[in-house]
Design a protein around this motif. Structure first.
Motif, mmCIF file in Angstrom:
data_model
loop_
_atom_site.group_PDB
_atom_site.id
_atom_site.type_symbol
_atom_site.label_atom_id
_atom_site.label_comp_id
_atom_site.label_asym_id
_atom_site.label_seq_id
_atom_site.Cartn_x
_atom_site.Cartn_y
_atom_site.Cartn_z
ATOM 1 N N UNK A 253 -10.018 0.070 9.819
ATOM 2 C CA UNK A 253 -10.526 -0.090 8.339
ATOM 3 C C UNK A 253 -9.466 -0.256 7.407
ATOM 4 N N UNK A 254 -8.216 0.161 7.604
ATOM 5 C CA UNK A 254 -6.989 0.169 6.700
ATOM 6 C C UNK A 254 -6.566 -1.354 6.403
ATOM 7 N N UNK A 257 -9.485 -3.078 4.680
ATOM 8 C CA UNK A 257 -9.668 -2.816 3.306
ATOM 9 C C UNK A 257 -8.362 -3.836 2.564
ATOM 10 N N UNK A 260 -9.826 -7.260 2.476
ATOM 11 C CA UNK A 260 -10.624 -7.694 1.603
ATOM 12 C C UNK A 260 -10.115 -7.679 0.191
ATOM 13 N N UNK A 261 -9.071 -6.956 -0.163
ATOM 14 C CA UNK A 261 -8.264 -6.842 -1.279
ATOM 15 C C UNK A 261 -7.564 -8.251 -1.792
ATOM 16 N N UNK A 262 -7.480 -8.952 -0.618
ATOM 17 C CA UNK A 262 -6.574 -10.119 -0.772
ATOM 18 C C UNK A 262 -5.047 -9.978 -0.538
ATOM 19 N N UNK A 263 -4.776 -8.843 -0.045
ATOM 20 C CA UNK A 263 -3.256 -8.464 0.237
ATOM 21 C C UNK A 263 -3.169 -9.526 1.478
ATOM 22 N N UNK A 276 2.121 4.244 6.556
ATOM 23 C CA UNK A 276 1.471 5.143 7.269
ATOM 24 C C UNK A 276 1.629 5.394 8.657
ATOM 25 N N UNK B 91 -11.423 -14.293 -1.078
ATOM 26 C CA UNK B 91 -11.368 -12.939 -1.154
ATOM 27 C C UNK B 91 -10.988 -12.259 -2.581
ATOM 28 N N UNK B 96 -15.037 -5.514 -1.919
ATOM 29 C CA UNK B 96 -15.906 -5.059 -0.765
ATOM 30 C C UNK B 96 -15.877 -3.566 -0.760
ATOM 31 N N UNK B 98 -16.649 -0.084 1.835
ATOM 32 C CA UNK B 98 -16.884 0.042 3.010
ATOM 33 C C UNK B 98 -17.698 1.401 3.600
ATOM 34 N N UNK B 102 -12.386 3.759 3.500
ATOM 35 C CA UNK B 102 -11.135 2.912 3.836
ATOM 36 C C UNK B 102 -9.917 3.076 2.728
ATOM 37 N N UNK B 103 -10.136 4.312 1.919
ATOM 38 C CA UNK B 103 -9.107 4.094 1.017
ATOM 39 C C UNK B 103 -7.605 4.411 1.550
ATOM 40 N N UNK B 104 -6.306 4.254 0.944
ATOM 41 C CA UNK B 104 -5.124 4.244 1.565
ATOM 42 C C UNK B 104 -4.845 5.667 1.461
ATOM 43 N N UNK B 105 -4.575 6.397 2.320
ATOM 44 C CA UNK B 105 -4.245 7.869 2.346
ATOM 45 C C UNK B 105 -3.025 8.254 1.843
ATOM 46 N N UNK B 115 -2.667 -1.225 -6.446
ATOM 47 C CA UNK B 115 -2.105 -1.782 -5.713
ATOM 48 C C UNK B 115 -2.369 -3.294 -5.541
ATOM 49 N N UNK B 116 -3.572 -3.665 -4.992
ATOM 50 C CA UNK B 116 -3.845 -5.183 -5.025
ATOM 51 C C UNK B 116 -3.515 -5.904 -6.144
ATOM 52 N N UNK B 119 0.196 -6.584 -6.316
ATOM 53 C CA UNK B 119 0.720 -7.339 -5.168
ATOM 54 C C UNK B 119 0.122 -8.602 -4.710
ATOM 55 N N UNK B 120 -1.359 -8.801 -5.053
ATOM 56 C CA UNK B 120 -1.854 -9.677 -4.694
ATOM 57 C C UNK B 120 -2.135 -10.491 -5.716
ATOM 58 N N UNK B 164 -11.551 0.725 -6.922
ATOM 59 C CA UNK B 164 -10.623 -0.106 -6.457
ATOM 60 C C UNK B 164 -10.782 -1.826 -6.321
ATOM 61 N N UNK B 165 -12.236 -1.999 -5.617
ATOM 62 C CA UNK B 165 -12.705 -3.218 -5.636
ATOM 63 C C UNK B 165 -12.566 -4.004 -6.946
ATOM 64 N N UNK B 168 -9.727 -6.015 -9.005
ATOM 65 C CA UNK B 168 -9.420 -7.024 -8.721
ATOM 66 C C UNK B 168 -10.513 -8.208 -9.333
#
Lengths: 360, 256
Positions: A253-254, A257, A260-263, A276, B91, B96, B98, B102-105, B115-116, B119-120, B164-165, B168
């Motif tokens: 999922x990491x 995700x 999906x964010x476009x990274x 991580x 994208x 999206x 989930x 699926x957060x970044x821990x 973040x996105x 960087x994106x 977060x989604x 963007x």
């Protein structure tokens, strides 16, 4: 029964554990005999060590004091500390290795504090070894000192530090290549990793020092460069597998995700997956670090005066200093043990610290 | 900054998402069979059906987390092909959420959100953080901005994931069973957030078993079974008078 319960109020858990341990050690006649024998051996060992290290040891005076005592020769350590720590580095320039040692120790301590983990710390791992190299070689402030004269603890730490930092630079792409969808790239990564992991470190050092230069006759290859090339490749092949394991342990999922964010692939690796993965494999990283540190004395076989060689050098004066051989190696062992013990305690603390809040 | 997406702005004569005869196989297993479906801009579509019916796979094809083997999927007219640039363009339009959040821990709620964009999408960090703050406030979690995911409840985590989604600026939001992993008492806060989003005219595809939500919010319900779209209709019509046996059976099991 009642009396016993009343008479024995809740014992503190520690005493209870001790009581149970003692009961286990004497639970049968055979166990009791084994316990007594082992205890006797331990006591004899401790007594022998005590006599050697303290009671029969020479504490002051010079070589003649050591001749008069059968135990450790501590005056020898005092008299030879400089040689043992700094090797054969020119006497009048000792501030250079001393400063180097301080710089590297400072960086290592800073690296152990999670709050300092950042890009600038990573840059420190480039800057400090570079600064130490310049300092030791005399490139900044003369006179020049050839790498053959570098030695002792600063050299051991420097060799270790460059090997480890360099290995990260090599291992990360190797790990990514090994997980790549591109078959050719993956096969090449597997080949490199398996090949290097398949040879002993000693062989890697010999190949790098003696075989590789043969392919380019006339080119003078610096001893230090030979050593680091071999070590970096060697460590990287193990490190790559550790990093790969860390990446594999992450939930799918990491990556999804992030996608999906476009990274893109590289940003996902850099910002989401690698941070991580590396946290997850910290115990393995510390383990590898200890292993590499304990392997650094091997560089002596191709002519480097690392810490252990410096100690050996000092200990070769057995005629002048009776008992100095054992004493010198005891000191060297103690130094290695202390570093590794602290490292392993640190690793355990860090693991708990990270698990406690799920991040660091 | 020039708007790179200017030529992709949806025209109303064009569906936001279009599936044309889409098939997908996992090895021999035929997961999606001849999917034909169009979602209009601003439309809220709920996809339901028994587990293993291909609902998740369907929406995961929209942003190419899954690849389809036959047919065409177009998002605002952009067809999803193997081209990485095209996939990235899609994208950027599609957010999206989930089932497992699926957060970044290793990042705080705020950092997860910013973040996105940084960087994106090349947004300045300060701007991105302001936007992240605004969206965290919108999902009613502004006070938790500096906490890590492990310090948040499931419902809070899922709301951060929604923020977060949204950071963007997507024109379409996909929800893949967003409440299935939540404790019952946290389902409502997430559904309320989604309802509010629907009220703002966001194009949404939601895979969910929350039939109450579907009834209240959806413009269209898509019922899938065995990789096929079996029935499509307005929620009232679907829930009160499903036309197909399989849909009737599914609803019967759900409402029992």
């Amino acid at each position: 029964m009642t009396i016993l319960l009343e008479g024995a109020p809740l014992a503190p858990p520690k005493r209870e554990a001790l009581r149970r341990t003692i009961a286990d050690l004497f639970s049968s006649p055979f166990n009791a005999i084994v316990t007594v024998i082992v205890a006797g051996l331990i006591a004899a060992g401790l007594w022998a060590f005590l006599r050697w290290a303290i009671l029969d040891a020479a504490w002051s005076g010079g070589a003649e004091a050591c001749r008069a005592h059968s135990g450790a020769c501590w005056p020898f350590v005092r008299a030879n500390a400089q040689l043992m720590v700094f090797g054969v580095y020119p006497q009048d320039l000792l501030w250079r290795p001393a400063l180097s040692l301080a710089l590297m120790a400072g960086l290592i301590v800073a690296s152990m504090i999670p709050r300092f983990w950042s890009l600038s710390l990573a840059l420190g791992w480039v800057a400090v070894p570079a600064a130490v190299c310049l300092l030791l070689s005399g490139a900044l402030v003369g006179p020049r000192v050839s790498t053959n004269e570098w030695g002792g603890l600063p050299l051991t730490l420097l060799v270790w530090m460059i090997a480890f930092a360099g290995a990260f630079v090599v291992a990360t792409p190797l790990a990514l290549a090994r997980r790549s969808d591109m078959g050719g790239l993956r096969t090449a990564a597997v080949a490199v990793i398996e090949l290097v992991r398949g040879v002993p470190m000693l062989v890697a050092l010999y190949v790098s020092r003696f075989i590789v230069p043969m392919t380019a006759p006339g080119v003078e290859v610096n001893l230090f460069v030979s050593v680091e090339t071999a070590l970096i490749l060697f460590v990287a092949s193990y490190l790559a597998e550790i990093i790969r394991a860390g990446l594999q342990a992450l939930p799918r999922g990491q990556a999804e995700a992030a996608a999906a964010l476009g990274l893109g692939y590289w940003r996902t690796m850099q910002l989401v997956l690698l941070p991580q993965a590396l946290r997850a494999v910290i115990p393995a990283l510390v383990n590898l670090g200890i292993g590499v540190l304990l392997s650094t004395p091997l560089v002596a076989v191709i002519g480097m005066t690392d810490f252990l060689s410096a100690v050996r050098e000092a200990a070769s004066h057995e005629q002048d200093w009776p008992g100095c051989f054992t004493t010198a190696y005891f000191v060297a062992g103690l130094a290695f043990f202390s570093i590794c013990f602290v490292a392993s305690r640190y690793s355990r603390w860090l693991e708990r610290h990270i698990r406690a809040d799920g991040h660091a | 900054m020039p708007d790179l997406n200017a030529r992709d702005i949806p025209r109303h004569d064009r569906p936001a998402i279009e599936f044309v005869g889409v098939h997908k196989w996992y090895g021999d297993f035929h997961v999606l069979r001849d999917i034909r479906l169009a979602v209009d801009p601003g439309e809220r579509v709920v996809v339901c059906g028994p587990s293993g019916s291909g609902k998740s796979t369907l929406i995961r094809c929209v942003n190419r987390l899954e690849e389809h083997q036959k047919g065409a999927i177009r998002v605002h007219g952009l067809e999803l092909t193997a081209s990485a640039a095209q996939i990235d363009r899609v994208r950027r339009e599609v957010g999206m959420v989930f089932q497992q959040f699926n957060l970044f821990p290793h990042l705080t709620a705020l950092e997860n959100c910013a973040l996105a964009p940084v960087w994106a999408a090349g947004v300045k960090r300060r701007e991105a953080e302001e936007r992240a703050h605004a969206l965290l406030a919108k999902v009613k979690i502004a006070d938790q901005a500096h906490k890590y995911p492990s310090q948040l409840s499931g419902g809070q985590q899922q709301r951060v994931a929604i923020a977060r989604a949204l950071c963007m600026n997507p024109k379409i939001m996909l929800f893949d069973e967003p409440t299935s992993a939540l404790d019952p008492e946290m389902v409502k806060e997430v559904l309320d957030t989604m309802t509010a989003l629907a009220g703002e005219g966001m194009t949404m595809i939601v895979v969910t078993h929350e039939m109450g939500f579907a009834r209240r919010v959806a413009d269209k319900v898509v019922f899938m079974d065995d990789g096929e779209v079996v029935e499509t209709g307005e929620p009232e019509e679907f829930f009160t008078a499903p036309r197909h046996d399989r849909a009737r059976q599914f609803l019967g099991q759900l409402l029992r």
